[in-house]
Design a protein around this motif. Sequence first.
Motif, PDB file in Angstrom:
ATOM      1  N   VAL A 137       0.868  -1.179   0.000  1.00 51.02           N
ATOM      2  CA  VAL A 137       0.000   0.000   0.000  1.00 51.02           C
ATOM      3  C   VAL A 137       0.904   1.227   0.000  1.00 51.02           C
ATOM      4  N   PRO A 138       0.819   2.067  -1.040  1.00 50.08           N
ATOM      5  CA  PRO A 138       1.662   3.263  -1.078  1.00 50.08           C
ATOM      6  C   PRO A 138       1.094   4.378  -0.199  1.00 50.08           C
ATOM      7  N   VAL A 139       1.982   5.039   0.515  1.00 47.32           N
ATOM      8  CA  VAL A 139       1.617   6.194   1.334  1.00 47.32           C
ATOM      9  C   VAL A 139       2.375   7.393   0.780  1.00 47.32           C
ATOM     10  N   TYR A 140       1.648   8.448   0.441  1.00 55.56           N
ATOM     11  CA  TYR A 140       2.264   9.635  -0.145  1.00 55.56           C
ATOM     12  C   TYR A 140       2.235  10.782   0.861  1.00 55.56           C
ATOM     13  N   PHE A 141       3.388  11.402   1.036  1.00 53.20           N
ATOM     14  CA  PHE A 141       3.526  12.532   1.945  1.00 53.20           C
ATOM     15  C   PHE A 141       3.716  13.804   1.122  1.00 53.20           C
ATOM     16  N   LEU A 142       2.787  14.734   1.278  1.00 53.93           N
ATOM     17  CA  LEU A 142       2.815  15.979   0.513  1.00 53.93           C
ATOM     18  C   LEU A 142       3.845  16.936   1.095  1.00 53.93           C
ATOM     19  N   ASP A 143       4.578  17.594   0.206  1.00 49.49           N
ATOM     20  CA  ASP A 143       5.700  18.440   0.615  1.00 49.49           C
ATOM     21  C   ASP A 143       5.619  19.777  -0.114  1.00 49.49           C
ATOM     22  N   ALA A 144       5.544  20.862   0.647  1.00 52.56           N
ATOM     23  CA  ALA A 144       5.477  22.207   0.061  1.00 52.56           C
ATOM     24  C   ALA A 144       6.827  22.918   0.086  1.00 52.56           C
TER      25      ALA A 144
END
Length: 594
Positions: free
Chosen positions: A118-125
């Motif tokens: 299961v891929p987990v994506y972490f958003l980065d600004a």
Amino acid sequence: MSTQPNSVKRFIAYFSMEIALENAMPSYSGGLGVLAGDTIRAAADLHLPMVALSLLYRKGYFTQRLAEDGSQTEEPVDWRVDDFLTEEPARASVPIENRRLELRCWRYSVKGVHGFEVPVYFLDADLPSNSEFDRNLTGSLYGGDSYYRLCQEVVLGIGGVRMLRALGYNDLTRFHMNEGHAGLLSLELLGEEAQKAGRTSIRGEDIEKVRGKCVFTTHTPVPAGHDRFPVEYLTRVFPGQLNFFDLSDATAADLVKRILQAEQNVSGLLDAARQGASVNMTQLALSLSTYVNGVAKQHGETSRQMFPEVPIEAITNGVHAGTWTCPAFRQLFDRYIPTWREDNFSLRSALGLPAEDVWAAHLIAKHELLEVVRTKTGLHLDSEVFTVGFARRATGYKRADLILSDLDRLRQIAKDAGQFQIIFAGKAHPNDAGGKDIIGRIYKAKKALRKNVPIVFLDDYNLELGGKMTSGVDLWLNTPQFPLEASGTSGMKAALNGVPSLSILDGWWVEGHIEGVTGWSIGEPRRGPGSAAPADNQAEAESLYSKLESIILPLYYGERHRFLEVMQHAIAINGSFFNTQRMVQQYITDAYLR
């Protein structure tokens, strides 16, 4: 079978403000994030076609430092993102005020027991094209003021949906909001539906379509705990979206009225802002979800009382058995219950485990915990002494210091019923002065009781320390103020390791408690008329002392075989049921396939 994250179509998107995946990866603060991580692990075990979204926190939550008097200070967490995560080439953007905030994401793959990922994506600004304010939106977890928090939720909800589209996830049929922080994803989905219809404003048909896609889990048992933001903030963040809802449409007008909790329809967002209205993120998520649940049966009842206009179900939380079972008990289960990882319910067979092997595994876990105590504090606690554990976020309603209400009584219990020692851990939020005061009171009691009842407070509570504590103590203590415990999961982790609980009857313990079989209660059940009355701290402390003195310590020191029976029942009854494998299966049948 091994699968690459993008080789399988994903139908469920799971959004959470925090997700705990590794001890050294500071993407979580506490229970909400730990639950999210355990949910994703169970989804991978069950081959569930899920993808998960959160924010990347480059400064983490914080590292806790405690002075000699228990005063807490906080330090940023130092970690290297690319030691844990893989950057994806996809990019997305969200509007913040009159500028475009650019986002990238980093991937972490959670691998299940059979290799499914299961891929987990972490958003980065944190990109050069963004302003300093925008870059810091993915800096600290639960940091900044209310406006900063709203902007973070814009990134999570709206930015999260846009990033999923940029990554090619176009077959999603369910969007699961783990608490109201992700509620703004529903607005992005509404915008997608309107755009498909060639419109720029939202009408009733868009609302019905989005409602059919969303699932919402609420974790907060009190109205004050739900996020609210002034409408003025929304008009500031989205100045070009003032006519987002077509208020001539009755369904759209009613939705706006509900999320603003207004007594009558408003003429527009600017009008609402002038009136000082606020947006309730929980109401937004409730109003746009086809399925809503609390996280324990008691919490479901509490939530229905808060929001009687919405049907709210209950799916009781769990913990990931493979993660929270300590090495000694894993080896024991592997030997006697070889299917336990694939089928957590098979742990019901723990009643047939040889008692001497259960005790041997427990002693290994206990020695490992006491070695952590020695390393962290220099203190040598006695492994022969009954050990009580308490590790929760340090805040008022969790009442970590309830057991310390009467120090003379504790001295007498230790003298008459048998020696015991207490190990505490837990962080207070940087702005929670009351929580910090509780830590200070524990330190004062520690000093006052040093000759009679050894007390230790272990700093910087995290996943690793949580695992050591929930497996290494002899009794797990939980003393929340009823009905403020939505669920609680630390006692579930303890149960997997044969550690029984002594707890207030709130949250999950209402369901997991069988007196003298899986553990013991503090006080009486709180149901029916008068159940909402304020907690009687004195009476509940007396109940705690009485159980410890008259039942638990005599059992531990005088009837070890009976204490072992309680340990085995904790595994067989609670460990086999209060796990995320069962929990996710309930989400599949009740929410995802609904």
